[in-house]
Enzyme design. Structure first.
Site, mmCIF file in Angstrom:
data_model
loop_
_atom_site.group_PDB
_atom_site.id
_atom_site.type_symbol
_atom_site.label_atom_id
_atom_site.label_comp_id
_atom_site.label_asym_id
_atom_site.label_seq_id
_atom_site.Cartn_x
_atom_site.Cartn_y
_atom_site.Cartn_z
ATOM 1 N N ARG A 293 30.373 -17.989 -35.483
ATOM 2 C CA ARG A 293 31.059 -18.943 -36.352
ATOM 3 C C ARG A 293 32.220 -18.284 -37.112
ATOM 4 N NH1 ARG A 293 30.799 -24.135 -37.192
ATOM 5 N NH2 ARG A 293 29.115 -24.239 -35.690
ATOM 6 N N HIS B 176 34.961 -18.018 -34.627
ATOM 7 C CA HIS B 176 35.461 -19.380 -34.441
ATOM 8 C C HIS B 176 36.454 -19.770 -35.541
ATOM 9 C CE1 HIS B 176 34.848 -23.845 -35.044
ATOM 10 N NE2 HIS B 176 35.198 -23.809 -33.783
ATOM 11 N N SER C 63 34.834 -23.993 -27.774
ATOM 12 C CA SER C 63 35.231 -22.767 -28.475
ATOM 13 C C SER C 63 34.100 -21.746 -28.471
ATOM 14 C CB SER C 63 35.589 -23.078 -29.935
ATOM 15 O OG SER C 63 36.638 -24.006 -30.000
#
Lengths: 204, 204
Positions: A36, A39, A14
């Site tokens: 993040r 994500h 990812s």
């Protein structure tokens, strides 16, 4: 179709995709925060919305490494933060929104539980990191406590989401002389605050 | 600036703004679901991404009213669902991802904890609603269990987020002959699944 099942492999893949798709114009540690969040949301808008004050990551990491607690505004955000990682550093996750004494005192004072829980959090000197993903009233109250000299956070992750007060609370946060990480506009929420907080924990 | 502090007033005002800004072409109950997701994310993209199967809301409400449990894939999602409201209907919130026995058995079988927690959930006939906001592997496993006749949910809220497997797991869900609510593409997450689940709870 081949399903990748290993959670670590899924995360690595990812992050690689995010890196390839988004043109992330951030320094290395800042980029980890932004990646993040993308994500956790699959929303590339965040690459232009996240604002990280100059000292924020340095100050947050220092606080984490010295065993500071992290205070959250809501239980959902608390549940999303890596408690084991924080515990290994000597810190605790604190969230007072569901405490009975907070509910009682909030009622007596005619304020929201969110506000009361910030007042309670301000009393423990170990509470140096505040992660606020939902309630603009919590963030406004925290800023009032700072102005009154009652608390001095080493990092505020302030990402209230929504249509009433959220944007305004974050605009106020940007003016503060306290290390902060925030998101411009209406977007934010528990998933966003949790992923920013975890990004820092994973950097320690 | 006048800060609105009453949480109920903030929510009402937010919903009004969403109604005005977005042109929501949904039936009344479906619209409540979509509005709550936009409320939780401030992301209007969801108005074109949410897919609600014909029977989904009816079936979910029936299950809730008859005291069914809600199973979640992760603790963060569990923390975001209105437990008091569910409890008043006789249902419980279940999440097995952190259970020691689940970790142990997953390791023995060489599968993820997400997958193992779905197998565990399939064994209690009260578990009729599945809310999966994060792990594609959990949703894939649940669909395998359904195919094998081991569980028959009355509603699946399936909104895994991310770049590896999430989109694919949701595309599979759409083909299923089980009432579902999902989100096209990569977006989703705990906040999205929680707001869909709560929208249903507030309709009971």
């Amino acid at each position: 179709m081949k399903i990748i099942e290993d959670p670590k492999a899924i995360e690595a893949k990812s992050m690689q995709i995010i890196e390839e798709v988004a043109n992330l114009d951030y320094a290395e540690r800042e980029k980890k925060v932004v990646k993040r969040v993308i994500h956790a949301t699959a929303d590339f808008d965040f690459k232009d919305l996240i604002i990280i004050a100059d000292e924020a990551i340095e100050s947050g990491l220092k606080a984490l490494k010295s065993g500071s607690n992290i205070v959250t505004d809501v239980n959902m955000l608390r549940a999303g933060i890596n408690k084991r990682k924080l515990g290994a550093l000597g810190g605790e996750l604190e969230c007072f929104i569901s405490n009975e004494d907070v509910a009682k005192e909030a009622k007596e004072l005619g304020i929201t539980r969110s506000m009361m829980s910030m007042r309670k959090a301000s009393k423990n000197p170990k509470n140096k990191i505040f992660s606020i993903g939902n309630a603009p009233t919590a963030l406004f109250e925290l800023m009032k406590l700072i102005e009154a000299g009652k608390v001095e956070p080493e990092l505020i992750i302030g990402t209230p989401v929504g249509f009433v007060g959220a944007k305004e609370s974050k605009a106020e946060l940007e003016k503060l002389d306290i290390p902060f990480i925030t998101v411009k506009g209406r977007k934010g929420g528990s998933s966003v605050a949790a992923s920013i907080t975890n990004a820092l924990l994973y950097m320690t």
